[in-house]
Design a protein around this motif. Sequence first.
Motif, PDB file in Angstrom:
ATOM      1  N   MET A   1       0.835  -1.171   0.000  1.00  0.00           N
ATOM      2  CA  MET A   1       0.000   0.000   0.000  1.00  0.00           C
ATOM      3  C   MET A   1       0.888   1.245   0.000  1.00  0.00           C
ATOM      4  N   ASN A   2       0.475   2.267  -0.692  1.00  0.00           N
ATOM      5  CA  ASN A   2       1.233   3.504  -0.807  1.00  0.00           C
ATOM      6  C   ASN A   2       0.809   4.470   0.300  1.00  0.00           C
ATOM      7  N   PRO A   3       1.692   4.829   1.229  1.00  0.00           N
ATOM      8  CA  PRO A   3       1.316   5.718   2.326  1.00  0.00           C
ATOM      9  C   PRO A   3       0.948   7.130   1.868  1.00  0.00           C
ATOM     10  N   GLU A   4       1.399   7.523   0.691  1.00  0.00           N
ATOM     11  CA  GLU A   4       1.076   8.855   0.185  1.00  0.00           C
ATOM     12  C   GLU A   4      -0.372   8.972  -0.285  1.00  0.00           C
ATOM     13  N   LEU A   5      -1.083   7.861  -0.350  1.00  0.00           N
ATOM     14  CA  LEU A   5      -2.503   7.896  -0.715  1.00  0.00           C
ATOM     15  C   LEU A   5      -3.367   8.488   0.396  1.00  0.00           C
ATOM     16  N   PHE A   6      -2.837   8.547   1.615  1.00  0.00           N
ATOM     17  CA  PHE A   6      -3.575   9.063   2.761  1.00  0.00           C
ATOM     18  C   PHE A   6      -3.191  10.521   2.984  1.00  0.00           C
ATOM     19  N   ALA A   7      -4.175  11.401   2.923  1.00  0.00           N
ATOM     20  CA  ALA A   7      -3.930  12.832   3.078  1.00  0.00           C
ATOM     21  C   ALA A   7      -3.778  13.194   4.553  1.00  0.00           C
ATOM     22  N   PRO A   8      -2.915  14.170   4.862  1.00  0.00           N
ATOM     23  CA  PRO A   8      -2.796  14.629   6.249  1.00  0.00           C
ATOM     24  C   PRO A   8      -4.091  15.298   6.703  1.00  0.00           C
ATOM     25  N   ASP A   9      -4.419  15.149   7.979  1.00  0.00           N
ATOM     26  CA  ASP A   9      -5.593  15.813   8.529  1.00  0.00           C
ATOM     27  C   ASP A   9      -5.171  17.104   9.232  1.00  0.00           C
ATOM     28  N   HIS A  10      -6.036  17.656  10.073  1.00  0.00           N
ATOM     29  CA  HIS A  10      -5.755  18.931  10.738  1.00  0.00           C
ATOM     30  C   HIS A  10      -4.571  18.862  11.702  1.00  0.00           C
ATOM     31  N   THR A  11      -4.172  17.659  12.127  1.00  0.00           N
ATOM     32  CA  THR A  11      -3.023  17.503  13.020  1.00  0.00           C
ATOM     33  C   THR A  11      -1.709  17.458  12.244  1.00  0.00           C
ATOM     34  N   GLY A  12      -1.787  17.251  10.945  1.00  0.00           N
ATOM     35  CA  GLY A  12      -0.585  17.103  10.132  1.00  0.00           C
ATOM     36  C   GLY A  12      -0.184  15.652   9.944  1.00  0.00           C
ATOM     37  N   TYR A  13      -0.858  14.760  10.659  1.00  0.00           N
ATOM     38  CA  TYR A  13      -0.592  13.333  10.516  1.00  0.00           C
ATOM     39  C   TYR A  13      -1.583  12.724   9.537  1.00  0.00           C
ATOM     40  N   ARG A  14      -1.246  11.574   9.015  1.00  0.00           N
ATOM     41  CA  ARG A  14      -2.084  10.890   8.046  1.00  0.00           C
ATOM     42  C   ARG A  14      -2.846   9.752   8.730  1.00  0.00           C
ATOM     43  N   PRO A  15      -4.174   9.853   8.792  1.00  0.00           N
ATOM     44  CA  PRO A  15      -4.947   8.772   9.398  1.00  0.00           C
ATOM     45  C   PRO A  15      -5.233   7.664   8.391  1.00  0.00           C
ATOM     46  N   CYS A  16      -5.169   6.449   8.872  1.00  0.00           N
ATOM     47  CA  CYS A  16      -5.483   5.278   8.054  1.00  0.00           C
ATOM     48  C   CYS A  16      -6.455   4.412   8.859  1.00  0.00           C
ATOM     49  N   ARG A  17      -7.700   4.371   8.432  1.00  0.00           N
ATOM     50  CA  ARG A  17      -8.691   3.542   9.119  1.00  0.00           C
ATOM     51  C   ARG A  17      -8.472   2.089   8.714  1.00  0.00           C
ATOM     52  N   LEU A  18      -8.309   1.243   9.709  1.00  0.00           N
ATOM     53  CA  LEU A  18      -8.057  -0.168   9.455  1.00  0.00           C
ATOM     54  C   LEU A  18      -9.374  -0.880   9.205  1.00  0.00           C
ATOM     55  N   LYS A  19      -9.447  -1.623   8.118  1.00  0.00           N
ATOM     56  CA  LYS A  19     -10.688  -2.290   7.731  1.00  0.00           C
ATOM     57  C   LYS A  19     -11.037  -3.449   8.656  1.00  0.00           C
ATOM     58  N   ARG A  20     -10.046  -4.169   9.084  1.00  0.00           N
ATOM     59  CA  ARG A  20     -10.294  -5.385   9.842  1.00  0.00           C
ATOM     60  C   ARG A  20     -10.575  -5.117  11.325  1.00  0.00           C
ATOM     61  N   PHE A  21     -10.086  -3.997  11.832  1.00  0.00           N
ATOM     62  CA  PHE A  21     -10.245  -3.655  13.241  1.00  0.00           C
ATOM     63  C   PHE A  21     -10.908  -2.287  13.349  1.00  0.00           C
TER      64      PHE A  21
END
Length: 53
Positions: A1-21
Amino acid sequence: MNPELFAPDHTGYRPCRLKRFTAVLYFRIDASDVVVVGLFTSGENERGLQNRG
Protein backbone atom coordinates in the motif's frame (compact mmCIF):
# COMPACT_ATOMS: atom_id res chain seq x y z
CA MET A 1 0.00 0.00 0.00
CA ASN A 2 1.23 3.50 -0.81
CA PRO A 3 1.32 5.72 2.33
CA GLU A 4 1.08 8.86 0.18
CA LEU A 5 -2.50 7.90 -0.71
CA PHE A 6 -3.57 9.06 2.76
CA ALA A 7 -3.93 12.83 3.08
CA PRO A 8 -2.80 14.63 6.25
CA ASP A 9 -5.59 15.81 8.53
CA HIS A 10 -5.76 18.93 10.74
CA THR A 11 -3.02 17.50 13.02
CA GLY A 12 -0.58 17.10 10.13
CA TYR A 13 -0.59 13.33 10.52
CA ARG A 14 -2.08 10.89 8.05
CA PRO A 15 -4.95 8.77 9.40
CA CYS A 16 -5.48 5.28 8.05
CA ARG A 17 -8.69 3.54 9.12
CA LEU A 18 -8.06 -0.17 9.45
CA LYS A 19 -10.69 -2.29 7.73
CA ARG A 20 -10.29 -5.38 9.84
CA PHE A 21 -10.25 -3.65 13.24
CA THR A 22 -12.08 -0.66 14.69
CA ALA A 23 -8.92 1.41 14.88
CA VAL A 24 -7.20 4.35 13.23
CA LEU A 25 -3.45 4.36 12.61
CA TYR A 26 -1.77 7.78 12.48
CA PHE A 27 1.56 8.20 10.72
CA ARG A 28 3.79 10.75 9.05
CA ILE A 29 6.25 10.50 6.19
CA ASP A 30 9.83 11.66 6.89
CA ALA A 31 12.01 11.58 3.78
CA SER A 32 11.81 7.89 2.82
CA ASP A 33 10.58 6.64 6.23
CA VAL A 34 7.06 6.07 7.49
CA VAL A 35 6.79 6.89 11.22
CA VAL A 36 3.81 5.56 13.18
CA VAL A 37 2.82 8.07 15.85
CA GLY A 38 -0.40 6.58 17.19
CA LEU A 39 -2.90 3.76 17.05
CA PHE A 40 -6.32 4.52 18.46
CA THR A 41 -9.07 1.97 18.95
CA SER A 42 -12.73 2.88 19.14
CA GLY A 43 -13.51 4.74 22.34
CA GLU A 44 -10.03 6.24 22.80
CA ASN A 45 -9.58 9.98 22.82
CA GLU A 46 -7.50 11.12 19.84
CA ARG A 47 -6.68 14.53 21.34
CA GLY A 48 -3.48 13.12 22.80
CA LEU A 49 -2.18 12.76 19.27
CA GLN A 50 -1.26 16.46 19.11
CA ASN A 51 1.35 15.97 21.84
CA ARG A 52 3.18 13.23 19.95
CA GLY A 53 5.88 13.82 17.50
